[in-house]
Design an enzyme around this catalytic site. Structure first.
Site, PDB file in Angstrom:
ATOM      1  N   HIS A   1       0.537  -1.417   0.563  1.00  0.00           N
ATOM      2  CA  HIS A   1      -0.368   0.519   0.137  1.00  0.00           C
ATOM      3  C   HIS A   1       1.360   1.167  -0.213  1.00  0.00           C
ATOM      4  O   HIS A   1       0.347   2.731   0.026  1.00  0.00           O
ATOM      5  CB  HIS A   1      -0.871   0.228   1.562  1.00  0.00           C
ATOM      6  CG  HIS A   1      -2.195  -1.268   1.185  1.00  0.00           C
ATOM      7  ND1 HIS A   1      -3.058  -0.903   0.850  1.00  0.00           N
ATOM      8  CD2 HIS A   1      -1.940  -2.546   1.423  1.00  0.00           C
ATOM      9  CE1 HIS A   1      -3.628  -1.612   1.039  1.00  0.00           C
ATOM     10  NE2 HIS A   1      -3.657  -2.911   0.746  1.00  0.00           N
TER      11      HIS A   1
ATOM     12  N   ASP B   1       3.210   9.341  -0.155  1.00  0.00           N
ATOM     13  CA  ASP B   1       2.102   8.670  -0.123  1.00  0.00           C
ATOM     14  C   ASP B   1       2.098   7.493  -1.007  1.00  0.00           C
ATOM     15  O   ASP B   1       2.001   7.836  -2.551  1.00  0.00           O
ATOM     16  CB  ASP B   1       1.014  10.091   0.230  1.00  0.00           C
ATOM     17  CG  ASP B   1       0.199   9.379   1.003  1.00  0.00           C
ATOM     18  OD1 ASP B   1      -0.207   8.831   1.436  1.00  0.00           O
ATOM     19  OD2 ASP B   1      -0.885  10.680   1.029  1.00  0.00           O
TER      20      ASP B   1
HETATM   21  O1  F6P Z   1      -0.846   1.098   3.272  1.00  0.00           O
HETATM   22  C1  F6P Z   1      -0.534   2.445   4.293  1.00  0.00           C
HETATM   23  C2  F6P Z   1      -1.107   1.974   5.957  1.00  0.00           C
HETATM   24  O2  F6P Z   1      -0.282   0.394   6.458  1.00  0.00           O
HETATM   25  C3  F6P Z   1      -2.123   2.097   6.168  1.00  0.00           C
HETATM   26  O3  F6P Z   1      -2.630   0.834   6.657  1.00  0.00           O
HETATM   27  C4  F6P Z   1      -2.874   3.055   7.440  1.00  0.00           C
HETATM   28  O4  F6P Z   1      -3.466   4.371   6.656  1.00  0.00           O
HETATM   29  C5  F6P Z   1      -1.451   3.538   7.436  1.00  0.00           C
HETATM   30  O5  F6P Z   1      -0.670   3.066   7.228  1.00  0.00           O
HETATM   31  C6  F6P Z   1      -1.250   2.403   9.164  1.00  0.00           C
HETATM   32  O6  F6P Z   1      -1.108   3.151  10.674  1.00  0.00           O
HETATM   33  P1  F6P Z   1      -0.729   2.666  11.210  1.00  0.00           P
HETATM   34  O7  F6P Z   1       0.511   2.236  11.000  1.00  0.00           O
HETATM   35  O8  F6P Z   1      -1.829   3.424  12.449  1.00  0.00           O
HETATM   36  O9  F6P Z   1      -1.664   1.916  11.275  1.00  0.00           O
END
Ligand code: F6P
Length: 510
Positions: free
Chosen positions: A174, A390
């Site tokens: 992601h 991003d």
């Molecule tokens: O893909 C990016 C991501 O993993 C999303 O799931 C989320 O927005 C963020 O990064 C992760 O945040 P956290 O560390 O709070 O799970």
């Protein structure tokens, strides 16, 4: 083409479950909805078709925690099943806070100087990936479609093979994939690259991420041939095919549009607009919505706003920024520092410019409910989405989906994955260039309604066409269908350009 979406149970494996556990006022454990791009995108998919979600419930395991019991209520309303992966405090520290957040996150967002390459983290990361794999292996059935997500779990596919799991496994990253110059800095670069090549497909967000990944494969694995062109290419690893493709993640466009036209949102929009003044003298609303993260470029954005107010005095009293910051990773000192920095800047700017009838910045540090969020999107004349880097940025897509009247201007960082797909229809900016962002804010404030309409219509068309269901079909089709050709042809509306033409003021097109 068989309907790969519905014939098999879908098993999602991700670091987090779509709910997080927390203690309520009486000290009991309760589940609350999770936040973040991955959960936002995938929850409607599983709700729609059912399946199993395997992940960590967001807190280290304690003795008084009854995971299944605490999650039972959340499962009931969700439409799919959960399988929690319990992690100890040591595991959370080394795998999540350490390897994922102090190494992979900054490195993959081009912020190498923020990395802490502590070898101890790697050991825990491997151990936790193995733990995930064991839980997956015990939970799956032969004909399940297994889909592993994100940077926390890059080794799970390989570990599943060690456990003699032979079915196909898809993987989607992601966040951005860095170019070889950066990836090669990673002390565990071979282990990670090889583990990724154990999956049957590696899905990435953008053309650029795919190109970076393919370049790393080519430079580090001379024995692997990468063939093909188009959305999906094939790497041949010891006579085994690994498909590599870019699939820009999206949102449930129809759901956001419908919500934007609902009675309760219309009522809130009217209230928000009336708070901004009456028609002729209404302030324009600029909106920023971000998780608390240094990749989101929030301090840089605030400096750009200050620069705009300084250099374009006619904007004073006419624009107001609503900056929503959703708390995230708040236990990490760097994130606490970031919060203080944001709050200092908000207070400095407000201190300098506020008048009795006007506040330049309204700042919110908590998450807000869906109705309020959609009402704010719809009320916002301008969305200011300026991450330093991003993976995709779904806020940009949500903003477009909710602008059902084709009004609103999207100012978007060229380093957000969404810029790769939305082409020249937003106003693209370099978020590091404070002056350019300030000028673009001024341009957006003076944009003729016809131009706004033309741009927003084009943006909405792209987001509508490549929505979250398109994304799931394109990805699963590429993993599990034999007809790769058909899925390689699935494309978005606009062709890719490495550097989309710029539309900001005073800048010649690149
Ligand atoms: O893909 C990016 C991501 O993993 C999303 O799931 C989320 O927005 C963020 O990064 C992760 O945040 P956290 O560390 O709070 O799970």
């Amino acid at each position: 083409m068989t309907d790969v979406r519905l014939d098999h149970r879908l098993v999602i494996v991700s670091n987090r479950l779509p709910v997080a556990l927390r203690r309520d006022a009486q000290g009991r454990w309760e589940a609350e909805p999770g936040s973040g791009g991955l959960v936002t995108a995938l929850a409607p998919v599983l709700r729609n078709r059912g399946g199993l979600w395997i992940g960590w419930p967001g807190v280290a395991q304690t003795e008084d925690m009854n995971l299944d019991g605490s999650l039972r209520e959340a499962v009931r309303g969700s439409g799919f099943a959960f399988k929690p992966v319990p992690l100890t405090e040591v595991e959370v520290a080394g795998y999540y806070y350490g390897f994922a957040n102090e190494i992979l996150w900054p490195l993959f967002h081009d912020l190498q100087t923020r990395c802490n390459f502590d070898p101890g983290y790697w050991e825990v990361y491997r151990r936790v990936n193995r733990k995930f794999a064991k839980i997956v292996a015990a939970a799956i059935r032969d004909d399940d479609h297994i889909w592993v997500h994100d940077y926390h779990l890059m080794l799970v596919g390989n570990e599943l093979h060690r456990l003699a799991i032979r079915q196909k496994i898809g993987y989607f990253l992601h966040i951005p994939f860095p170019p070889p110059d950066l990836f090669l800095k990673l002390p565990w670069r071979y282990e990670i690259l090889n583990a990724l090549l154990a999956y049957d497909i590696v899905g990435l967000q953008t053309h650029r991420d795919k190109r970076n990944f393919v370049q790393c494969v080519r430079s580090m694995r001379k024995d692997v041939a990468v063939r093909g062109k188009g959305r999906v290419v094939s790497a041949w690893v010891d006579h085994r095919e690994v498909r590599i493709g870019n699939f820009p993640i999206s949102i449930d466009f129809e759901e956001f549009s419908r919500k934007a036209g609902s009675f309760e949102v219309n009522r809130r929009v009217a209230e928000i607009r009336s708070d901004l003044g009456s028609d002729g003298r209404r302030q324009m609303l600029l909106l920023g919505v971000d998780r608390l993260d240094y990749t989101k470029g929030i301090p840089e954005r605030l400096m750009a706003l200050a620069d705009a107010l300084e250099r374009f005095p006619d904007l004073r009293g006419r624009i107001s920024l609503m900056q929503i910051v959703v708390p995230s990773r708040v236990n990490i000192p760097k994130y606490q520092d970031l919060k203080l920095d944001i709050e200092r800047k908000v207070s400095e700017i407000n201190g300098k410019y506020t008048r009795t009838d006007w506040l330049p910045i309204r700042y919110i540090f908590h998450s807000i409910d869906r109705t309020e969020l959609v009402a704010l999107y719809r009320s916002a004349d301008i969305a200011l989405i300026t991450p330093l880097k991003d993976g995709m940025n779904l806020v940009a897509k949500e903003y477009c989906a909710t602008h059902i009247d084709n009004d609103g201007v999207l100012i978007l960082s060229e380093f957000a994955g969404a810029a790769d797909q939305l082409h020249a229809h937003p106003l693209l900016v370099n978020p590091y260039d404070v002056r350019e962002v300030a000028e673009t804010i001024n341009t957006a404030c003076h944009m003729p309604p016809e131009e706004k309409r033309r741009r927003m219509k084009a943006l909405r068309r792209i987001v509508r066409k490549s929505d979250i269901y398109w994304w799931v079909d394109a990805f699963l089709g590429t993993v599990f269908s034999h007809d790769l050709e058909a899925f390689s042809r699935i494309d978005e509306e606009v062709p890719h350009m490495a550097f989309p033409p710029r539309t900001g003021p005073h800048r010649p097109p690149l």
